[in-house]
Design an enzyme around this catalytic site. Structure first.
Site, PDB file in Angstrom:
ATOM      1  NE  ARG A   5       0.537   1.639 -16.190  1.00  0.00           N
ATOM      2  CZ  ARG A   5       1.465   0.607 -16.591  1.00  0.00           C
ATOM      3  NH1 ARG A   5       1.444  -0.104 -18.066  1.00  0.00           N
ATOM      4  NH2 ARG A   5       1.989   0.330 -15.858  1.00  0.00           N
TER       5      ARG A   5
ATOM      6  CE1 TYR B  57      -5.092   1.200 -10.780  1.00  0.00           C
ATOM      7  CE2 TYR B  57      -3.816   0.952 -13.470  1.00  0.00           C
ATOM      8  CZ  TYR B  57      -3.851   1.511 -11.329  1.00  0.00           C
ATOM      9  OH  TYR B  57      -2.644   2.012 -11.128  1.00  0.00           O
TER      10      TYR B  57
ATOM     11  CE  LYS C 149       2.572   6.760 -16.419  1.00  0.00           C
ATOM     12  NZ  LYS C 149       2.756   5.453 -15.376  1.00  0.00           N
TER      13      LYS C 149
ATOM     14  CG  HIS D 245       7.794   6.097 -17.241  1.00  0.00           C
ATOM     15  ND1 HIS D 245       7.317   4.531 -16.681  1.00  0.00           N
ATOM     16  CD2 HIS D 245       6.501   6.592 -15.933  1.00  0.00           C
ATOM     17  CE1 HIS D 245       6.744   4.420 -15.374  1.00  0.00           C
ATOM     18  NE2 HIS D 245       5.718   5.326 -15.138  1.00  0.00           N
TER      19      HIS D 245
ATOM     20  CB  SER E 125       4.821   1.106 -13.217  1.00  0.00           C
ATOM     21  OG  SER E 125       4.902   1.552 -14.615  1.00  0.00           O
TER      22      SER E 125
ATOM     23  CB  CYS F  28      11.312   0.683 -10.511  1.00  0.00           C
ATOM     24  SG  CYS F  28      10.700  -1.061 -10.709  1.00  0.00           S
TER      25      CYS F  28
ATOM     26  CG  ASP G 138       4.073   8.599 -13.301  1.00  0.00           C
ATOM     27  OD1 ASP G 138       4.730   7.437 -13.309  1.00  0.00           O
ATOM     28  OD2 ASP G 138       3.400   8.379 -14.419  1.00  0.00           O
TER      29      ASP G 138
ATOM     30  NE  ARG H 163      -0.932   2.432  -8.858  1.00  0.00           N
ATOM     31  CZ  ARG H 163       0.519   3.215  -8.766  1.00  0.00           C
ATOM     32  NH1 ARG H 163       1.607   4.250  -9.150  1.00  0.00           N
ATOM     33  NH2 ARG H 163       1.270   1.913  -9.780  1.00  0.00           N
TER      34      ARG H 163
HETATM   35  P1  GTP Z   1       5.150   4.608 -10.071  1.00  0.00           P
HETATM   36  O1  GTP Z   1       3.721   5.566 -10.132  1.00  0.00           O
HETATM   37  O2  GTP Z   1       4.041   2.942 -10.638  1.00  0.00           O
HETATM   38  O3  GTP Z   1       5.311   4.906 -12.089  1.00  0.00           O
HETATM   39  O4  GTP Z   1       5.708   3.584  -9.709  1.00  0.00           O
HETATM   40  P2  GTP Z   1       7.136   4.966  -9.005  1.00  0.00           P
HETATM   41  O5  GTP Z   1       8.208   4.545  -9.724  1.00  0.00           O
HETATM   42  O6  GTP Z   1       6.663   5.869  -8.906  1.00  0.00           O
HETATM   43  O7  GTP Z   1       7.368   4.056  -8.118  1.00  0.00           O
HETATM   44  P3  GTP Z   1       7.773   3.723  -5.574  1.00  0.00           P
HETATM   45  O8  GTP Z   1       8.567   5.219  -6.015  1.00  0.00           O
HETATM   46  O9  GTP Z   1       6.090   3.894  -5.661  1.00  0.00           O
HETATM   47  O10 GTP Z   1       7.982   2.652  -5.558  1.00  0.00           O
HETATM   48  C1  GTP Z   1       6.866   1.836  -5.047  1.00  0.00           C
HETATM   49  C2  GTP Z   1       8.157   0.523  -5.190  1.00  0.00           C
HETATM   50  O11 GTP Z   1       9.177   0.697  -4.674  1.00  0.00           O
HETATM   51  C3  GTP Z   1       7.211   0.348  -3.540  1.00  0.00           C
HETATM   52  O12 GTP Z   1       7.592  -1.171  -2.792  1.00  0.00           O
HETATM   53  C4  GTP Z   1       8.378   0.545  -2.376  1.00  0.00           C
HETATM   54  O13 GTP Z   1       9.253   0.302  -1.408  1.00  0.00           O
HETATM   55  C5  GTP Z   1       9.870   0.786  -3.396  1.00  0.00           C
HETATM   56  N1  GTP Z   1      11.023   0.868  -3.257  1.00  0.00           N
HETATM   57  C6  GTP Z   1      11.322   2.782  -3.701  1.00  0.00           C
HETATM   58  N2  GTP Z   1      12.216   2.867  -3.538  1.00  0.00           N
HETATM   59  C7  GTP Z   1      13.084   2.222  -2.907  1.00  0.00           C
HETATM   60  C8  GTP Z   1      14.465   1.403  -2.803  1.00  0.00           C
HETATM   61  O14 GTP Z   1      15.222   2.452  -2.913  1.00  0.00           O
HETATM   62  N3  GTP Z   1      15.026   0.670  -1.731  1.00  0.00           N
HETATM   63  C9  GTP Z   1      14.187  -0.041  -1.833  1.00  0.00           C
HETATM   64  N4  GTP Z   1      14.425  -1.699  -1.651  1.00  0.00           N
HETATM   65  N5  GTP Z   1      12.651  -0.269  -2.387  1.00  0.00           N
HETATM   66  C10 GTP Z   1      12.826   0.709  -2.447  1.00  0.00           C
HETATM   67  C1  SPV Z   2       2.587   3.020 -13.598  1.00  0.00           C
HETATM   68  O1  SPV Z   2       2.108   1.858 -13.936  1.00  0.00           O
HETATM   69  O2  SPV Z   2       3.310   3.471 -14.012  1.00  0.00           O
HETATM   70  C2  SPV Z   2       0.920   4.185 -13.150  1.00  0.00           C
HETATM   71  C3  SPV Z   2       0.254   4.671 -12.097  1.00  0.00           C
HETATM   72  O3  SPV Z   2       2.656   5.311 -12.558  1.00  0.00           O
HETATM   73  S1  SPV Z   2      -0.909   4.121 -13.404  1.00  0.00           S
HETATM   74  O4  SPV Z   2      -0.942   5.732 -13.743  1.00  0.00           O
HETATM   75  O5  SPV Z   2      -2.071   3.367 -14.037  1.00  0.00           O
HETATM   76  O6  SPV Z   2      -0.312   4.040 -14.751  1.00  0.00           O
HETATM   77 MN    MN Z   3       4.102   5.048 -14.290  1.00  0.00          MN
END
Ligand code: GTP
Ligand code: SPV
Ligand code: MN
Length: 591
Positions: free
Chosen positions: A73, A201, A210, A230, A252, A254, A281, A379
């Site tokens: 984004r 993207y 979003k 979110h 995002s 995290c 999400d 992704r």
């Molecule tokens: P968006 O789709 O962008 O909104 O993100 P999300 O919050 O769904 O993120 P996602 O679950 O895909 O997390 C992505 C990152 O966080 C990756 O690098 C994971 O390895 C890391 N991660 C997730 N959970 C943990 C955890 O409990 N511990 C650690 N150390 N890393 C984590």
């Molecule tokens: C985020 O960035 O928080 C996502 C991926 O969940 S996107 O749909 O690209 O915003």
């Molecule tokens: Mn997100």
């Protein structure tokens, strides 16, 4: 002459106007059928927009690469175009509607020449649910059509629901030249309209996600008395079959997707927990007649981060993406499968990287830095119903009752593993002061700590001060509010907490607190666990780690709240007095 499958006058007129501006050579209405899907896939393969993956190993899967400068984004090109600037608030970019329409018009003009304009009627939330919202996206990208097909409910059924006079969000997208200098992601909350141009993207172009479900929806939610957040939504089923639902807002990349579908760790297995994924999400929430907060996931698919996803960290995600999945910006292997850093499979001997260049393990760029096979924000797009832990509540119009709201972010220091707010108002403060290190999900300097209230900084469609006020609303049975941090590091820079499935140990404490089953330690920032109240069965974690994970360093927190103050200062008179009260109270408790 194609037949127009609607008698919705406003819709027809809008499409006509947009087509006049963009000049597509034809207009195709998306009906959502399998036949249509196959036809579009074939066409996208013929133009190179999609690459067909190995159908023996990955049935129904496709590969897509975005432009090199179009991989996340672009928040600096994202605008809230409210009539008054002050309604966008200090955390959003603002452009006046007149200027924005004019500027974008110049880019959209003729942008679809020689291309097809697809008309995608879509529903966020189950079709027909009183909480769902309908949108119509016009796009010149088959990739967008096929992704929207996974991420939302699309087609004839939605159009029928819209009828002749139904309300809908007008979503216009064109790839145009994919030129970052002519890229704009514009939101017109007062017109219920989104214009996105110059990008391909996900977060910029899947306008149901979003743009509609957070930025426009948050604006509608404020007007109509609900919340668009979110947040993931998950259920934790105990051995008696009772399911407690929680929602969690992490910025995002995290950990929302990971937490939403976690697998209980070995040591807790005997307790018989089972996790149900409702969403990973976005949560739409409202106070019901029982005075509790209820949530639905408006999406139908997962648009998840690929790197780091493997059978150890997220087995459910791995099971989900074995079929009918679109992979974007990962590494393509010679036998037409996919690979990414932190994945399962052994590193392939060669492949084509996310930029489309030949790749071999260990290759470095001219500065000696390793060249990644997959972009860190690569992704997968997969149907949520393929997730082994998916909850049948995803399709329920009423959603689920939320017992706890969990906030969190990447904080390598400061924030303890978990703490509970003293009450709702304090909880809103905890959410409002969330901060996280920047990740690959947005363009900008990685690792920098930035304030990201409720993980909504890039997604709130109006003034964030008003948003805090909106969330401050009292309800009879509010969820309890918590803050977690899986990312605290030790002096050597290693994670103190193993994370992923082990996070259930923390959720167990959270649920016990919700049900008033255990005491806690009262600290200056909130309630923290007594170390013995986190079940560590089967987890070999040095006692020293737990001590560090729960440690609250008063001096660090005193520094931290200076930054709270600086951040809130930018809100001026729109900052709710309750936030100020909480700031003063925290300052007092820390002194
Ligand atoms: P968006 O789709 O962008 O909104 O993100 P999300 O919050 O769904 O993120 P996602 O679950 O895909 O997390 C992505 C990152 O966080 C990756 O690098 C994971 O390895 C890391 N991660 C997730 N959970 C943990 C955890 O409990 N511990 C650690 N150390 N890393 C984590
Ligand atoms: C985020 O960035 O928080 C996502 C991926 O969940 S996107 O749909 O690209 O915003
Ligand atoms: Mn997100």
């Amino acid at each position: 002459m194609i037949t127009v499958p609607t008698q919705h006058k406003e819709l027809k007129e809008w499409i006509k106007k947009m087509a006049e501006m963009c000049s597509p050579s034809r207009i195709v209405w998306i009906n959502g059928t399998e036949e249509e899907k196959t036809r579009l896939e074939k066409e996208a393969i013929s133009t190179g927009e999609l690459i067909e993956l190995n159908q023996q190993k990955l049935p129904g899967c496709f590969y897509h690469r975005t432009a090199e400068n179009d991989v996340a984004r672009t928040e600096h090109l994202t605008y809230i175009c409210s009539k008054k600037q002050e309604n966008a608030g200090p955390t959003n970019n603002w452009m006046s509607p007149a200027v924005a329409y004019k500027k974008a018009h110049g880019i959209f003009k003729g942008s679809m020449k020689g291309r097809t304009m697809y008309v995608i009627p879509f529903s966020m939330g189950p079709v027909g649910s009183p909480f769902s919202k309908i949108g119509v996206e016009l796009t010149d990208s088959i990739y967008v059509v096929l992704n929207m097909r996974i991420m939302t409910r699309i087609g004839t059924e939605v159009l029928e629901k819209l009828g002749k006079i139904g309300k809908f969000t007008k979503c216009l997208h064109s790839k145009a030249d994919l030129d970052i200098n002519k890229r704009l992601i514009l939101h017109f909350p007062e017109d219920n309209t989104i214009w996105s141009v110059g990008s391909g993207y996900g977060g910029n172009v899947l306008l149901g996600k979003k743009c509609l479900s957070l930025r426009i929806a948050s604006y509608l939610a404020k007007k109509e008395g609900w919340m668009a957040e979110h947040m993931l939504i998950m259920g934790i089923e105990d051995p008696n079959g009772h399911i407690e639902y929680i929602s969690a807002a992490f910025p995002s990349a995290c950990g929302k997707t990971n937490l939403a579908m976690l697998i209980p760790p070995e040591g807790l297995k005997v307790k018989g927990y089972r996790i149900w994924t409702v969403g990973d999400d976005i949560a739409w929430m409202r106070i019901d007649t029982d005075g509790s907060l209820w949530a639905v996931n408006p999406e139908a698919g997962l648009f998840g981060v690929a790197p780091g996803t493997n059978t150890k960290t997220n087995p459910n995600a791995m099971a989900t993406i074995q079929k009918n999945t679109i992979f974007t910006n990962v590494l393509l292997t010679p036998d037409k499968t996919v690979w990414w850093e932190g994945g399962d499979d052994p590193i392939p001997e060669e492949g084509i990287d996310w930029k489309g260049n030949p790749w071999k393990p260990g290759i470095k760029d001219k500065d000696g830095k390793p060249i990644l096979g997959a972009h860190p924000n690569a992704r997968f797009t997969a149907p949520a119903k393929q997730c082994p832990s998916i909850s049948n509540r995803l399709e329920h119009h009423h959603g689920v009752k939320i017992s706890a709201i969990v906030f969190g972010g990447k904080r390598t220091r400061l924030a303890p593993l978990v703490y509970q707010s003293f009450n709702w108002q304090h909880g809103v403060y905890v959410g409002a002061t969330m901060a996280s290190e920047r990740t690959a999900a947005q363009v900008g300097k990685q690792g920098e700590v930035r304030r990201d209230p409720m993980a909504m900084l890039p997604f709130c469609g109006y003034h964030m001060g008003e948003y805090f006020k909106h969330l401050g609303k009292k309800m009879k049975n509010p969820p309890k509010i918590f803050h977690v941090n899986w990312f605290r590091l030790d002096e050597q820079g290693k994670f103190l907490w193993p994370g992923f499935g082990e996070n259930l140990r923390v959720l167990e404490w959270i649920i016990a607190r919700c049900n008033n089953k255990i005491d806690a330690v009262e600290t200056a920032i909130g309630y923290t666990p007594k170390p013995e109240d986190i079940d560590m069965t089967g987890l070999d974690l040095p006692a020293e780690n737990m001590k560090k994970l729960l440690e609250i360093k008063r001096d660090d927190w005193k520094e931290e709240i200076k930054d709270h103050w600086d951040f809130f200062y930018t809100f001026g008179t729109k900052l709710p007095k309750e936030i100020l009260e909480e700031y003063e109270a925290l300052k007092q408790r820390l002194s």
